[in-house]
Design an enzyme around this catalytic site. Structure first.
Site, PDB file in Angstrom:
ATOM      1  N   HIS A 182      -1.294   4.766   7.064  1.00 29.89           N
ATOM      2  CA  HIS A 182      -0.337   5.233   5.946  1.00 29.89           C
ATOM      3  C   HIS A 182      -0.283   6.859   6.157  1.00 29.89           C
ATOM      4  O   HIS A 182      -0.901   7.315   7.218  1.00 29.89           O
ATOM      5  CB  HIS A 182      -1.296   5.094   4.526  1.00 29.89           C
ATOM      6  CG  HIS A 182      -1.966   3.831   4.409  1.00 29.89           C
ATOM      7  ND1 HIS A 182      -2.991   3.269   4.651  1.00 29.89           N
ATOM      8  CD2 HIS A 182      -1.073   2.571   3.892  1.00 29.89           C
ATOM      9  CE1 HIS A 182      -3.146   1.909   4.500  1.00 29.89           C
ATOM     10  NE2 HIS A 182      -2.263   1.668   4.024  1.00 29.89           N
ATOM     11  N   ASP A 217      -4.091   7.808   7.953  1.00 29.33           N
ATOM     12  CA  ASP A 217      -5.299   7.119   8.421  1.00 29.33           C
ATOM     13  C   ASP A 217      -4.988   6.155   9.513  1.00 29.33           C
ATOM     14  O   ASP A 217      -5.527   5.311  10.053  1.00 29.33           O
ATOM     15  CB  ASP A 217      -5.900   6.276   7.333  1.00 29.33           C
ATOM     16  CG  ASP A 217      -5.084   5.455   6.639  1.00 29.33           C
ATOM     17  OD1 ASP A 217      -3.895   5.215   6.936  1.00 29.33           O
ATOM     18  OD2 ASP A 217      -5.490   4.772   5.580  1.00 29.33           O
ATOM     19  N   SER A 260       0.915  -1.219  -0.025  1.00 31.82           N
ATOM     20  CA  SER A 260      -0.117   0.043   0.014  1.00 31.82           C
ATOM     21  C   SER A 260       0.948   1.245  -0.005  1.00 31.82           C
ATOM     22  O   SER A 260       0.347   2.228  -0.249  1.00 31.82           O
ATOM     23  CB  SER A 260      -0.941   0.185   1.292  1.00 31.82           C
ATOM     24  OG  SER A 260      -0.125  -0.059   2.399  1.00 31.82           O
TER      25      SER A 260
END
Length: 406
Positions: free
Chosen positions: A377, A374, A73
């Site tokens: 990240h 968040d 990610s």
């Protein structure tokens, strides 16, 4: 006494910041030298962000015409949401700052890989699973998938670790890369020739192997035992991209996960000795360092076995620490440096049951002043500063002005 000003290209100053729950005694008197340092720090507070904006790092000396990336990610530009469009990353507020709509990036805007592409003068990386755009094989490709692991889902399952997000682990991504090159190259020699002018990014990858293990209740001793296997998977991946003709490879390490809201929330403790001076969990950062040390040794072994290939360690750990520990100078909100921008609940503004993108989960009004987006990240601004640090660190090691492309 003359006031010493720091030039824009020096980034080693560290100014400790105070947390709201910490009380530190201030010295009653200031020496001349401490006053000088204080004035310099105040000047840097105003000048350093502008310096970094004006003096953007430049990878164009390497003359890369493409970037190929595998990872998770931290660098996925839209593959996972094409596997599952129902995920939060497929909708706002993800992407709201730069793109004004969600692209599948796990941030409010750009990622480090975007800033690396921009510095190299190549387009943002196209996600491999996006089949709705014209196939342009010469511009690079992104095979990274958010939630992916270095070990296969089957290998993790044998350790009783579930990979809940995707089955597109590192080996799957490398298979995609192979298929892409089979379609883009006339033959193996053609691939080797084309890839002489490409940058290959192998990671960051492996972080999710550990994330899933820790959050599924595995003790640290058991997760430690996974590290050699994870590092071997990354090492094997580097061997594969070298086989595809890669001559410049960057292999990023892991972040200091003990500074991230998700870990600070899950493993919070009243034991003050468990935290370092920046309120990061020391045992988790030590674990990240252990992985990174093993990875650096693997890279050294790869260099010896492949003397004609430049393999560079991507120091994400210290890039993040530089941003994190210099938060005041970089105009991040010091009171919220460990709080997620998008989230709700607890001291760190993070709860697993109220994660970003879920209904009624608020978003801060000033993401440019936050490091964490968040809780898992980072924000676009944090990634921007990390990318600048990283590029300055790797550029001399890539030897672009010494080794000529074939």
């Amino acid at each position: 006494m003359l006031l010493i000003l720091f030039p824009c290209f020096i980034f080693k100053t560290r100014v400790p910041f105070l947390f709201p729950f910490e009380h530190r005694a201030m010295a009653s008197t200031l020496t001349v030298s401490s006053l000088l340092l204080t004035l310099n720090a105040l000047l840097l507070l105003f000048l350093l962000p502008q310096c970094m904006t004006d003096a953007q790092p430049d990878l164009m000396a390497c003359k890369f015409d493409a970037i190929y990336n595998v990872g998770d990610s931290m660098s996925d530009t839209g593959n996972l949401v094409r596997e599952n469009s129902a995920l939060p990353f497929a909708r706002l507020p993800y992407g709201e700052t730069f793109f004004k709509n969600a692209t599948g990036r796990c941030s409010n805007g750009l990622l480090m890989i975007d800033y690396i592409a921009r510095a190299a003068g190549v387009p943002f990386l196209h996600p491999y699973l996006d089949k709705d755009v014209l196939f342009l094989p010469c511009l690079g490709e992104n095979f990274a998938v958010a939630g992916s692991t270095a070990l296969s889902t089957n290998a993790l399952a044998k350790k009783n670790i579930l990979s809940p997000v995707t089955n597109s682990s590192l080996d799957v991504q490398l298979d995609w890369m192979s298929s892409h090159f089979n379609a883009a190259c006339l033959n193996d020699q053609d691939c080797v020739k084309k890839h002489n002018k490409a940058l290959f990014m192998v990671g960051e990858i492996g972080g999710n192997d550990y994330n899933y293990a820790f959050f599924q209740g595995k003790p640290v001793e058991e997760v430690n035992a996974m590290v050699p296997e994870v590092v071997q998977a990354i090492k094997d991946a580097v061997k594969r991209v070298i086989g595809y003709g890669a001559v410049r490879v960057v292999v990023p390490g892991n972040f200091p996960i003990g500074c991230f809201p998700i870990y600070l929330t899950a493993f919070q403790t009243n034991n003050a000795a468990a935290y370092d001076e920046f309120h990061c969990l020391k045992w988790l950062n030590s674990f990240s360092t252990y992985h990174n040390d093993q990875l650096k040794q693997a890279i050294e072994d790869l260099r010896k076995a492949n003397p004609n290939v430049i393999i560079v360690y991507g120091d994400y750990y210290n890039a993040f620490q530089w941003v994190y520990q210099n938060a005041p100078l970089l105009r991040f909100d010091v009171a919220s440096v460990q709080k997620s921008c998008c989230g709700a609940g607890g001291y760190y503004n993070f709860e697993m049951t109220k994660m970003c993108g879920a209904p009624n989960v608020p978003v801060c009004t000033n993401p440019e002043e936050r490091i964490s987006w968040d809780g898992i990240h980072l924000t676009e601004k944090a990634y921007q500063y990390m990318a600048y640090w990283l590029i300055r660190d790797i550029l001399p090691k890539l030897n672009c002005n010494i080794v000529k492309f074939v």
